[in-house]
Design a protein around this motif. Structure first.
Motif, PDB file in Angstrom:
ATOM      1  N   VAL A  73       0.851  -1.198   0.000  1.00  0.00           N
ATOM      2  CA  VAL A  73       0.000   0.000   0.000  1.00  0.00           C
ATOM      3  C   VAL A  73       0.883   1.242   0.000  1.00  0.00           C
ATOM      4  O   VAL A  73       1.866   1.311   0.733  1.00  0.00           O
ATOM      5  N   ASP A  80       0.851   8.655  -1.478  1.00  0.00           N
ATOM      6  CA  ASP A  80      -0.584   8.620  -1.730  1.00  0.00           C
ATOM      7  C   ASP A  80      -1.324   9.263  -0.566  1.00  0.00           C
ATOM      8  O   ASP A  80      -0.848   9.240   0.574  1.00  0.00           O
ATOM      9  N   ALA A  83      -6.714   8.618   2.239  1.00  0.00           N
ATOM     10  CA  ALA A  83      -7.924   7.996   1.692  1.00  0.00           C
ATOM     11  C   ALA A  83      -7.571   6.988   0.601  1.00  0.00           C
ATOM     12  O   ALA A  83      -8.164   5.908   0.516  1.00  0.00           O
ATOM     13  N   SER A  84      -6.590   7.341  -0.228  1.00  0.00           N
ATOM     14  CA  SER A  84      -6.151   6.429  -1.282  1.00  0.00           C
ATOM     15  C   SER A  84      -5.517   5.181  -0.689  1.00  0.00           C
ATOM     16  O   SER A  84      -5.766   4.061  -1.158  1.00  0.00           O
ATOM     17  N   LYS A  85      -4.709   5.341   0.345  1.00  0.00           N
ATOM     18  CA  LYS A  85      -4.087   4.183   0.989  1.00  0.00           C
ATOM     19  C   LYS A  85      -5.141   3.264   1.594  1.00  0.00           C
ATOM     20  O   LYS A  85      -5.033   2.028   1.506  1.00  0.00           O
ATOM     21  N   ILE A  86      -6.140   3.846   2.201  1.00  0.00           N
ATOM     22  CA  ILE A  86      -7.204   3.032   2.802  1.00  0.00           C
ATOM     23  C   ILE A  86      -7.965   2.265   1.724  1.00  0.00           C
ATOM     24  O   ILE A  86      -8.294   1.080   1.893  1.00  0.00           O
ATOM     25  N   TYR A  87      -8.222   2.919   0.604  1.00  0.00           N
ATOM     26  CA  TYR A  87      -8.901   2.244  -0.505  1.00  0.00           C
ATOM     27  C   TYR A  87      -8.062   1.074  -1.010  1.00  0.00           C
ATOM     28  O   TYR A  87      -8.571  -0.030  -1.221  1.00  0.00           O
ATOM     29  N   GLN A  88      -6.766   1.320  -1.208  1.00  0.00           N
ATOM     30  CA  GLN A  88      -5.858   0.249  -1.649  1.00  0.00           C
ATOM     31  C   GLN A  88      -5.867  -0.905  -0.659  1.00  0.00           C
ATOM     32  O   GLN A  88      -5.934  -2.084  -1.040  1.00  0.00           O
ATOM     33  N   GLN A  90      -8.167  -1.787   1.549  1.00  0.00           N
ATOM     34  CA  GLN A  90      -9.433  -2.518   1.561  1.00  0.00           C
ATOM     35  C   GLN A  90      -9.577  -3.406   0.328  1.00  0.00           C
ATOM     36  O   GLN A  90     -10.064  -4.531   0.416  1.00  0.00           O
ATOM     37  N   GLU A  91      -9.129  -2.895  -0.823  1.00  0.00           N
ATOM     38  CA  GLU A  91      -9.183  -3.693  -2.037  1.00  0.00           C
ATOM     39  C   GLU A  91      -8.300  -4.933  -1.912  1.00  0.00           C
ATOM     40  O   GLU A  91      -8.715  -6.048  -2.268  1.00  0.00           O
ATOM     41  N   GLN A  94      -9.823  -7.486   0.414  1.00  0.00           N
ATOM     42  CA  GLN A  94     -10.923  -8.163  -0.270  1.00  0.00           C
ATOM     43  C   GLN A  94     -10.415  -9.191  -1.276  1.00  0.00           C
ATOM     44  O   GLN A  94     -11.035 -10.235  -1.497  1.00  0.00           O
ATOM     45  N   ALA A 127      -8.025   0.893   9.737  1.00  0.00           N
ATOM     46  CA  ALA A 127      -8.879   0.359   8.674  1.00  0.00           C
ATOM     47  C   ALA A 127      -8.570  -1.102   8.379  1.00  0.00           C
ATOM     48  O   ALA A 127      -9.428  -1.840   7.896  1.00  0.00           O
TER      49      ALA A 127
END
Length: 235
Positions: A73, A80, A83-88, A90-91, A94, A127
């Protein structure tokens, strides 16, 4: 306090303390396939690749329950947004990643934006929930004062490991870098050494300083494991 294993114990089971990685931007499918092959052969504890290859690696390691899937990440710059790191993050979770290596916003630390750096780490780690997050601090680039701050903030933010480097920078992680990290961390969080680690001798020196995990590229990982097998008298 639990007694730490001897170096010989670590050497005998070094594969379970090594993350094999294929995380350079020039790595292609042939390189990823090589990593997968050796991850299976030597049963390294975790296999790391860049996010675009994560589904591919997951598919090819699906029957290897002992090998964890790792994700990166904010790699390799740490620049980054949070917010971008958190999105990465979580993806990747998943997709099945069981360990995350996140790059600290080290240029922000070098610019004295300490509160930003801490908040960034803390929010990503929060997160992640129960998924371990190793914080990469790019230690070879930091001054002694910055290194102390980075270690203290990562500990306070809840890092599962503090990792020395991405391996993307020109400066390698030396034993002196690990010595300084260990002096600041004081055993509060495990250390993962990465970046230019290419011999069993280096690994042994870093084990003496308290390292628990090593991040190593494919060719070096194989070389080190073969050296370790000879050291303990295994074929």
């Amino acid at each position: 306090m639990m007694k730490r294993k001897t170096n010989r114990d670590y050497i005998r089971n070094l594969n379970r303390h090594m993350d094999i990685s294929c995380v350079q931007s020039i790595d292609q499918k042939v390189d990823i396939d090589k990593m997968i092959f050796y991850a299976k052969q030597y049963q390294f504890i975790t296999a790391f690749t860049l996010p675009c290859f994560t589904p591919y690696v997951k598919e090819h390691l699906k029957n290897e329950s002992a090998i964890k899937l790792g994700g990166v990440v904010g790699f390799p710059t740490g620049c980054d947004s949070t917010a971008s790191k958190i999105y990465q993050l979580q993806e990747l979770i998943q997709l099945g990643c069981q360990e995350i290596d996140m790059v600290m916003a080290y240029s922000m630390l070098q610019s004295d934006f300490d509160s930003y750096v801490f908040h960034d780490m803390e929010q990503v780690i929060k997160a992640a929930g129960t998924t371990p997050v190793k914080v990469i601090i790019e230690a070879p680039l930091l001054t002694d004062i910055q290194l102390e701050k980075a270690c203290n903030m990562a500990i306070e933010a809840g890092a599962s490991f503090i990792k020395s480097s991405t391996g993307w920078i020109a400066k390698p992680t030396t034993t002196e870098v690990i010595r300084k990290m260990a002096a600041n961390i004081k055993g509060q969080v495990p250390i993962k050494a990465a970046g230019g680690i290419r011999s069993l001798e280096t690994v042994k020196e870093m084990l003496d300083l308290g390292c628990e995990r090593f991040g190593v590229s494919v060719n070096s990982a194989v070389k080190i494991i073969e050296e370790a097998k000879k050291e303990v008298g295994e074929n």
